[in-house]
Design an enzyme around this catalytic site. Structure first.
Site: not given
Ligand code: F6R
Length: 593
Positions: A5, A474, A588, A470, A103-104, A30, A77, A493, A477
């Site tokens: 948040c 992407k 983020k 990576e 926040n937390g 965020r 959030w 394999h 996401e």
């Protein structure tokens, strides 16, 4: 799911609401399922909050018209309690003389809530955060002493938190424990925020609160003390970033802008002011008996590449462990002869910070690579290198990944007297970055004609394997498509069983020592009917689609070959009508475990 948040407080000479809305918009990246503001007018606290983005809630509730020169704001959030107006912050206490944004996570909120209910407090939300407002009220109502109420409240809370409260008398107070909280100092007022972007437009003077710090802003002055009530002094820092860098400019999305910025940020990563600090890194590394590297998500992929280039070029043995696994694997063998390199864009990721703190306790030296030099990670490290790629607003990491690689390549180059060749090939690298970015339209056209894809596999060997991971991250996401990075040699394999005509396989295959083996893997895939996309500097009939890599010293391919994968993910997201800047369920900075 990942949560975070944003919190902001303002006390100054302007109307608080428009300033708070502006600040919340800048921090929206965020976390953003609900929004709220509390301001003080005529000695009363007014709260408005609702579900949606800042602009939507502002439109429906006219937040911007709220009167008063003091206020707090929040974008939520959801963690505890669903996405509802009642669960949105600020939360006020029963008597409405206090409102709080948080926040937390408050781990002991159940027990506290029960205790407060027995004392007669009535709760209006399902959140953990509301207990802070009631606890504060319980302590404040006794002597109306803000300092005492804050200390007593903080000493009852368990978990991780940064919170800011407004008090009817016009004061703002904030406290932090394992979540960031920063004071912005203006000539005629103060901000208090979870992110410097919350106030950077108004001031570049900041005080970064330490863990267990409490701040009170009242009657034009700032008072800082700790959870024991002892006065503390914290330095004022001049923050360097230009706010302009956080605007989208002519681009449709921050993500696209940040993909394009890589020409500059990769080159700056090599030329940046890290010179002296690289010397410090080299000293620590050459004296260490064991070297560990850690990071989460994209930064973990950078960590994998660092292990590889350390071994191959600098002949340094190291171990890479993802931060969420670190405590289970590495802690028993770490001691004061160890060095831990922690890589993090934000420098605030909880998993990374937890690994670092545990390693530090065992005596290890901490070296970090961060994009936020004022972050918690930078501040607890023995030395840090600055990625310096400017604020990254798109939730998915793009320029910070190649920025990290650029810094890590440069470090390795120093350790092996230039054998990686990044500094010597700076101009060629810049040309190659420009050429690969110019492939954007071709990539957009290629994505446009792709049928509905359910599964994408990305193959790479050696240094190209972390890039395959990576690229797959992407695509997951941004486009919500199942994607997997696979070490090409592992295909036989197991994963080959998944390949058929409904799958799409991207083969990262530049002309280097891995080329022939990867072409063999591509043959095996093609024989099973999959669509094959080749990313290479050498074309081949096997490929249904081809993305041409510019010629470059072969060690440097990872820095450019990831860009077409980022671009594919971006255009796949647009094709699915997903917002590439704000992927669903993600935030983020992941400041909770
Ligand atoms: C991927 C992404 C995340 C972050 C991860 C670590 O696009 O953004 O996987 O890489 O949460 O974040 P930092 O680097 O800030 O520690």
């Amino acid at each position: 799911m990942l949560f975070v948040c944003s919190i902001i407080g303002y006390k100054g000479k302007s109307l608080a609401a428009p300033v708070l809305i502006d600040s919340l918009k800048r921090m929206e990246y965020r976390g953003y399922d609900s929004v709220g503001i509390a301001t003080i007018t005529d000695g009363k606290i007014l709260v408005r909050k609702g579900v949606g983005k800042v602009a939507e809630v502002n439109k429906s509730l006219e937040l911007v018209r709220m009167p008063g020169l003091v206020g707090i704001g929040h974008t939520r959030w959801a963690t505890h309690g669903g996405v509802t107006g009642n669960n949105a912050h600020p939360h006020s206490a029963c008597t409405k003389d206090i409102a709080v944004v948080h926040n937390g996570i408050i781990e002991n909120y159940d027990a506290l809530k029960e205790e407060l209910i027995l004392l007669g407090h009535r709760f209006k939300s399902q959140t953990d955060s509301e207990v802070i407002a009631h606890l504060l009220e319980a302590h404040y109502s006794r002597e109306r002493n803000i300092k005492q109420a804050m200390i007593e409240t903080c000493n009852r809370l368990k978990g991780t938190y940064a919170f800011v409260a407004v008090f009817e008398e016009g004061a703002i107070s904030g406290a932090r424990f394992d979540e960031p909280l920063i004071i912005g100092i203006m000539d005629n007022g103060y901000f208090i925020s979870s992110d410097i972007l919350g106030f950077l437009k108004y001031t570049d003077k900041a005080i970064f609160l330490d863990n267990k710090d409490i701040a009170i802003i009242n009657a034009g002055k700032l008072e800082l003390f700790d959870f024991e009530g002892l006065s503390v002094k914290r330095p004022t820092t001049q923050v360097a970033w230009e706010l302009g860098a956080a605007e989208k400019g002519a681009y449709a999305h921050h993500t696209l802008k940040e993909i394009h910025e890589q020409v500059r940020t990769v080159i700056e990563g090599i030329s940046s002011d890290n010179k002296e600090k690289i010397g410090t890194f080299c000293n620590f590394l050459t004296n260490a008996k064991s070297i560990y590297i850690t990071g989460s998500g994209t930064s973990y992929h950078s960590a994998l590449i660092l292990k590889h280039i350390f071994g191959k070029f600098a002949k340094i043995r190291s171990e890479t462990i993802m931060s969420s696994e670190f405590q289970y694997i590495a802690l028993d063998s770490i001691d004061e002869t160890s060095v831990l390199i922690a890589i993090s864009q934000s420098g605030e990721t909880a998993d990374v910070l937890q690994s670092v703190k545990a390693a530090k306790q065992k005596g290890a030296k901490i070296l970090s690579v961060v994009n936020v030099p004022t972050s918690s990670l930078a501040r607890i490290s023995d030395s840090f290198l600055n990625v310096n790629c400017g604020p990254e607003i798109g939730v998915a990491a793009t320029k910070s990944f190649t920025g990290q690689l650029s810094v890590l390549y440069n470090l390795t180059d120093r350790l092996c007297n230039g054998c990686v060749g990044i500094a010597a090939n700076k101009n060629e690298l810049m040309t190659a970055l420009n050429l690969i970015l110019a492939a954007e339209n071709n990539i957009a056209n290629m994505v446009d004609i792709m049928d509905d894809i359910k599964d994408i596999y990305i193959l790479g060997r050696s240094l190209h394997y972390p890039i395959a991971l990576e690229g797959a991250l992407k695509i997951k996401e941004l486009a919500y498509i199942h994607a997997e990075g696979i070490a090409a040699g592992e295909l036989k394999h197991g994963p080959l069983a998944l390949i058929d005509k409904n799958t799409m396989v991207v083969v990262i295959n530049p002309l280097d020592a891995t080329f022939n083996d990867t072409i063999s893997s591509a043959h095996e895939i093609k024989a099973r009917g999959a669509i094959v996309i080749g990313i290479s500097d050498k074309e081949n009939d096997l490929y249904d689609h081809f993305i041409k890599l510019p010629k470059i010293k072969e060690t440097l391919f990872p820095l450019i070959e990831v860009i077409p994968l980022q671009t594919v993910a971006y255009y796949l997201a647009l094709k699915k009508n997903a917002d590439p800047d704000y992927p669903r369920n993600l935030a983020k900075s992941v400041t909770v475990k």
